[in-house]
Write a protein that holds these residues in place. Structure first.
Motif, PDB file in Angstrom:
ATOM      1  N   GLY B  83      54.747  14.888   4.137  1.00 52.55           N
ATOM      2  CA  GLY B  83      53.736  14.093   4.835  1.00 52.55           C
ATOM      3  C   GLY B  83      54.210  12.705   5.167  1.00 52.55           C
ATOM      4  O   GLY B  83      54.121  12.251   6.303  1.00 52.55           O
ATOM      5  N   ARG B  84      54.752  12.033   4.154  1.00 43.36           N
ATOM      6  CA  ARG B  84      55.072  10.639   4.422  1.00 43.36           C
ATOM      7  C   ARG B  84      56.398  10.473   5.150  1.00 43.36           C
ATOM      8  O   ARG B  84      56.868   9.354   5.333  1.00 43.36           O
ATOM      9  N   ALA B  85      56.974  11.567   5.581  1.00 46.67           N
ATOM     10  CA  ALA B  85      58.106  11.441   6.499  1.00 46.67           C
ATOM     11  C   ALA B  85      57.617  10.674   7.728  1.00 46.67           C
ATOM     12  O   ALA B  85      58.376   9.965   8.380  1.00 46.67           O
ATOM     13  N   PHE B  86      56.317  10.807   8.016  1.00 48.20           N
ATOM     14  CA  PHE B  86      55.752  10.011   9.105  1.00 48.20           C
ATOM     15  C   PHE B  86      56.055   8.537   8.864  1.00 48.20           C
ATOM     16  O   PHE B  86      56.456   7.815   9.768  1.00 48.20           O
ATOM     17  N   CYS B  87      55.831   8.102   7.624  1.00 46.91           N
ATOM     18  CA  CYS B  87      55.991   6.687   7.290  1.00 46.91           C
ATOM     19  C   CYS B  87      57.401   6.178   7.576  1.00 46.91           C
ATOM     20  O   CYS B  87      57.580   5.152   8.201  1.00 46.91           O
ATOM     21  N   SER B  88      58.395   6.901   7.087  1.00 49.59           N
ATOM     22  CA  SER B  88      59.726   6.316   7.198  1.00 49.59           C
ATOM     23  C   SER B  88      60.489   6.766   8.447  1.00 49.59           C
ATOM     24  O   SER B  88      61.501   6.182   8.792  1.00 49.59           O
ATOM     25  N   VAL B  90      58.734   7.667  11.566  1.00 53.17           N
ATOM     26  CA  VAL B  90      57.977   7.509  12.810  1.00 53.17           C
ATOM     27  C   VAL B  90      57.229   6.171  12.879  1.00 53.17           C
ATOM     28  O   VAL B  90      57.320   5.444  13.867  1.00 53.17           O
ATOM     29  N   CYS B  91      56.495   5.851  11.855  1.00 48.07           N
ATOM     30  CA  CYS B  91      55.588   4.695  11.900  1.00 48.07           C
ATOM     31  C   CYS B  91      56.311   3.380  12.225  1.00 48.07           C
ATOM     32  O   CYS B  91      57.288   3.024  11.579  1.00 48.07           O
ATOM     33  N   PRO B  92      55.832   2.656  13.251  1.00 48.02           N
ATOM     34  CA  PRO B  92      56.495   1.405  13.623  1.00 48.02           C
ATOM     35  C   PRO B  92      56.341   0.303  12.565  1.00 48.02           C
ATOM     36  O   PRO B  92      57.188  -0.591  12.472  1.00 48.02           O
ATOM     37  N   ILE B  93      55.267   0.365  11.787  1.00 46.25           N
ATOM     38  CA  ILE B  93      55.053  -0.667  10.760  1.00 46.25           C
ATOM     39  C   ILE B  93      56.191  -0.628   9.740  1.00 46.25           C
ATOM     40  O   ILE B  93      56.552  -1.637   9.146  1.00 46.25           O
ATOM     41  N   ASN B  94      56.739   0.561   9.531  1.00 50.17           N
ATOM     42  CA  ASN B  94      57.805   0.717   8.556  1.00 50.17           C
ATOM     43  C   ASN B  94      58.965  -0.233   8.825  1.00 50.17           C
ATOM     44  O   ASN B  94      59.597  -0.746   7.907  1.00 50.17           O
ATOM     45  N   ALA B 180      53.394  -4.314  -0.262  1.00 48.65           N
ATOM     46  CA  ALA B 180      51.945  -4.273  -0.471  1.00 48.65           C
ATOM     47  C   ALA B 180      51.235  -3.333   0.494  1.00 48.65           C
ATOM     48  O   ALA B 180      50.454  -2.481   0.087  1.00 48.65           O
ATOM     49  N   TRP B 181      51.511  -3.465   1.768  1.00 46.54           N
ATOM     50  CA  TRP B 181      50.755  -2.668   2.733  1.00 46.54           C
ATOM     51  C   TRP B 181      51.077  -1.177   2.615  1.00 46.54           C
ATOM     52  O   TRP B 181      50.202  -0.364   2.338  1.00 46.54           O
ATOM     53  N   CYS B 182      52.330  -0.814   2.801  1.00 44.93           N
ATOM     54  CA  CYS B 182      52.691   0.604   2.827  1.00 44.93           C
ATOM     55  C   CYS B 182      52.592   1.248   1.450  1.00 44.93           C
ATOM     56  O   CYS B 182      52.285   2.420   1.328  1.00 44.93           O
ATOM     57  N   GLY B 183      52.854   0.475   0.415  1.00 41.89           N
ATOM     58  CA  GLY B 183      52.908   1.062  -0.912  1.00 41.89           C
ATOM     59  C   GLY B 183      51.571   1.109  -1.626  1.00 41.89           C
ATOM     60  O   GLY B 183      51.434   1.804  -2.630  1.00 41.89           O
ATOM     61  N   VAL B 185      48.117  -0.119   0.158  1.00 41.19           N
ATOM     62  CA  VAL B 185      46.864  -0.246   0.903  1.00 41.19           C
ATOM     63  C   VAL B 185      46.688   0.792   2.007  1.00 41.19           C
ATOM     64  O   VAL B 185      45.619   1.376   2.153  1.00 41.19           O
ATOM     65  N   CYS B 186      47.726   1.055   2.763  1.00 41.31           N
ATOM     66  CA  CYS B 186      47.578   1.834   3.999  1.00 41.31           C
ATOM     67  C   CYS B 186      46.954   3.214   3.753  1.00 41.31           C
ATOM     68  O   CYS B 186      47.527   4.055   3.071  1.00 41.31           O
ATOM     69  N   PRO B 187      45.777   3.470   4.325  1.00 36.93           N
ATOM     70  CA  PRO B 187      45.110   4.750   4.103  1.00 36.93           C
ATOM     71  C   PRO B 187      45.813   5.912   4.814  1.00 36.93           C
ATOM     72  O   PRO B 187      45.684   7.055   4.392  1.00 36.93           O
ATOM     73  N   LEU B 188      46.557   5.575   5.872  1.00 33.57           N
ATOM     74  CA  LEU B 188      47.274   6.638   6.573  1.00 33.57           C
ATOM     75  C   LEU B 188      48.401   7.149   5.685  1.00 33.57           C
ATOM     76  O   LEU B 188      48.637   8.351   5.571  1.00 33.57           O
ATOM     77  N   GLY B 189      49.073   6.211   5.019  1.00 25.82           N
ATOM     78  CA  GLY B 189      50.091   6.597   4.053  1.00 25.82           C
ATOM     79  C   GLY B 189      49.471   7.447   2.948  1.00 25.82           C
ATOM     80  O   GLY B 189      50.040   8.439   2.506  1.00 25.82           O
ATOM     81  N   GLY B 190      48.269   7.048   2.505  1.00 25.38           N
ATOM     82  CA  GLY B 190      47.573   7.816   1.480  1.00 25.38           C
ATOM     83  C   GLY B 190      47.243   9.215   1.957  1.00 25.38           C
ATOM     84  O   GLY B 190      47.450  10.211   1.252  1.00 25.38           O
TER      85      GLY B 190
END
Ligand code: SF4
Ligand code: SF4
Ligand code: SF4
Ligand code: SF4
Lengths: 266, 275
Positions: B83-88, B90-94, B180-183, B185-190
């Motif tokens: 799932g969190r392959a999106f995070c690292s 795809v996601c631009p915030i990363n 803080a954000w990705c680790g 808070v981010c609900p999408l990451g959750g």
């Protein structure tokens, strides 16, 4: 060991309370913000859009409609626009909707926020795009600043309208001031106007004297109490209507007596 | 190169996807249109963000099939590859948070800063709150404030992309709390953590090869998932792992690598033995 127990429990309760408090705070700020942005009533949506509350639910903010529009009419709301962020809208004075024959912005919508059925008609058994069914808003004329109402011949908006003489027509009135000229006043017909804004774009005044407003803003609502007696279809609403009679003390006397009896007034 | 091979690949996909979106809007390319909320691949395959869809369903939207199919495709994809392959990947915030993390390491901020206690579970609460607020307010609540959406939408459509939000995230991650954000808070990451709980692609640790240098833990944005380092071999099974492969790159002893989930491997081995 025993001594630590209440301490632990206290810690636990405190951290729970802290969590609940923080979430409540977050939820309040968050919902206040959402409330703020979704209350943007002066926004014009793409053709075929659902009613605003449903549109806000349904649009996923992908911008596919924006990409499909060949005139760059549609834009996505940016942070700071005071519009619901990411949703598509248009500003007719900048770029109006040109009412494309094939309405390319609608079929690309993946969510159904733009409804094909609302802008198609069945012609000879075939589902065909029907631009006359678009209804993005309603053009409103400000008679104060429209120079046609001064007696100057303009008709720029009238000529710009893709539904000329249907959505907008010119009303000829006598100009009493000069005694020999006519007013050529633009009149918009709410049932036909699509709200494309080509008239607003074409308007020659500094700030457009004819402008498109969302229907909910531009239109009033009569309610059920008035019926057009001269309109058979409207009159039909009366057919099964049941009158409601209110009985009070006053109903015992005739209406005339009641009116003439001034006793209560003094 | 070896040390950054995955990093390069990740930046390639992250930036590449944004370029495709940008080109679709600016030059009419038809490879990948739309943005990360919903897109159209090769003008035929619909794709959609399953978390956005979930919020919309909570808000009570009646949705067309395209977006539902799109969200299912994406959900299935991430459920399989992590799932969190999106995070690292795809996601631009990363890219923003990675930069903050990198700077943190370079400046040694984590070494001097006292750790503020924050629960990793906050993101799940934010996720639940997003869904409840969506139901209460009648529209997708997180989508309206999501800095992720602001960023990819802004880049794809060449407009203001909530620079303010990005700067806040960057500064917060840099000075206030690591990742803080990705680790946290981010609900999408959750959401993706949960979705990828049973995914097949996993980082695998070989405790025999490990020399306990702990470089992997230093570089991992979700350190908890590497609890087994040096203790026992096995796959990283926690959903919070973003499959970013930083640990693999940093390991000098080949004690970490990608593998297919170990259970699956075992069953494959077992069936082989039987055969
Ligand atoms: S009808 Fe044509 S001009 Fe109007 S918004 Fe749609 S694509 Fe743009
Ligand atoms: S295509 Fe539909 S879902 Fe996408 S932005 Fe336009 S209206 Fe919204
Ligand atoms: S907005 Fe103006 S141009 Fe468009 S249909 Fe209405 S009257 Fe005609
Ligand atoms: S945690 Fe959220 S912001 Fe961070 S990379 Fe994942 S989806 Fe993007």
């Amino acid at each position: 060991m025993k001594k630590e127990l209440p301490n632990d429990r206290r810690k636990f309760i405190l951290s729970m309370a802290r969590g609940v408090g923080l979430s409540a705070m977050g939820a309040l700020i968050w919902s206040a913000y959402v409330d703020e942005v979704k209350a943007a009533p002066l926004i014009l949506r793409p053709p075929g859009a659902l009613d605003e509350p449903d549109f806000l639910k349904t649009c996923i903010k992908c911008g596919l409609c924006v990409e499909a529009c060949p005139y760059d009419t549609l834009i996505l709301a940016q942070p700071g626009d005071n519009n619901p962020i990411g949703t598509p809208f248009f500003v007719p004075r900048d770029v109006p909707c040109y009412m494309c024959d094939d309405i390319p912005c609608v079929p690309v919508c993946p969510t159904g926020a733009l409804v094909q059925d609302s802008v198609t008609s069945e012609i000879e058994g075939e589902l065909t795009w029907d631009i006359t069914k678009m209804d993005m808003g309603l053009a409103v004329v400000d008679a104060e600043s429209c120079i046609a109402f001064w007696g100057i011949q303009c008709d720029a908006c009238y000529r710009a309208c893709p539904l000329m003489d249907v959505a907008i027509s010119l009303q000829y009135d006598k100009n009493e001031r000069t005694g020999k000229h006519a007013f050529l006043k633009p009149v918009v017909h709410a049932d036909a106007c699509t709200g494309c804004g080509l008239c607003e774009r074409a308007c020659v005044t500094k700030k457009a004297a004819i402008y498109v407003l969302p229907n909910e803003v531009a239109l009033g609502e009569v309610g059920d109490h008035y019926i057009k007696g001269w309109d058979k279809a409207d009159e039909a609403r009366l057919k099964d209507a049941k009158g409601e009679t209110t009985v009070t003390d006053r109903s015992n006397r005739s209406a005339v007596d009641s009116l003439n009896d001034a006793e209560d007034l003094y | 190169m070896r040390k950054i091979r995955y990093l390069l690949m990740r930046r390639f996909t992250q930036i590449g996807i944004l370029i495709l979106y940008f080109g679709a809007n600016a030059y009419g390319w038809t490879i990948l249109q739309g943005n990360l909320s919903a897109s159209l691949l090769f003008e035929t395959v619909p794709l959609a963000d399953p978390f956005a869809l979930l919020q919309m369903l909570f808000a009570g939207a009646v949705l067309a099939t395209d977006v539902i199919v799109g969200a299912l495709i994406m959900a299935l994809f991430y459920a399989v590859i992590g799932g969190r392959a999106f995070c690292s990947w795809v996601c631009p915030i990363n890219m923003v948070t990675d930069l903050a993390n990198w700077l943190r390491r370079k400046l040694g901020i984590s070494d001097v800063q006292k750790r503020v206690y924050m629960s990793r579970n906050v993101r799940y609460w934010v996720m639940v709150m997003a869904l409840l607020l969506s139901a209460a307010m009648g529209l997708a609540a997180f989508e309206l404030i999501s800095p992720i959406a602001m960023a990819h939408r802004g880049i794809a459509f060449g407009m203001g992309f909530g620079v303010g939000a990005l700067v806040i995230i960057f500064l917060f991650d840099l000075f206030v709390h690591e990742n803080a954000w990705c680790g946290y808070v981010c609900p999408l990451g959750g959401f993706y953590s949960i979705l990828g709980k049973f995914s097949l692609f996993r980082v695998k640790h070989d405790a025999e090869a490990c020399t306990l240098c702990m470089k992997c833990k230093e570089v991992c944005p979700e350190k908890e998932v590497l609890f087994m380092i040096g203790k026992n071999s096995g796959s990283v099974l926690m959903g919070a792992c973003t499959n970013c492969a930083r640990c693999i790159e940093v390991c000098d002893d080949d004690a970490l690598d990608f593998s297919i989930r170990s259970q699956l491997e075992k069953t494959i081995e077992q069936t082989k033995e039987k055969a």
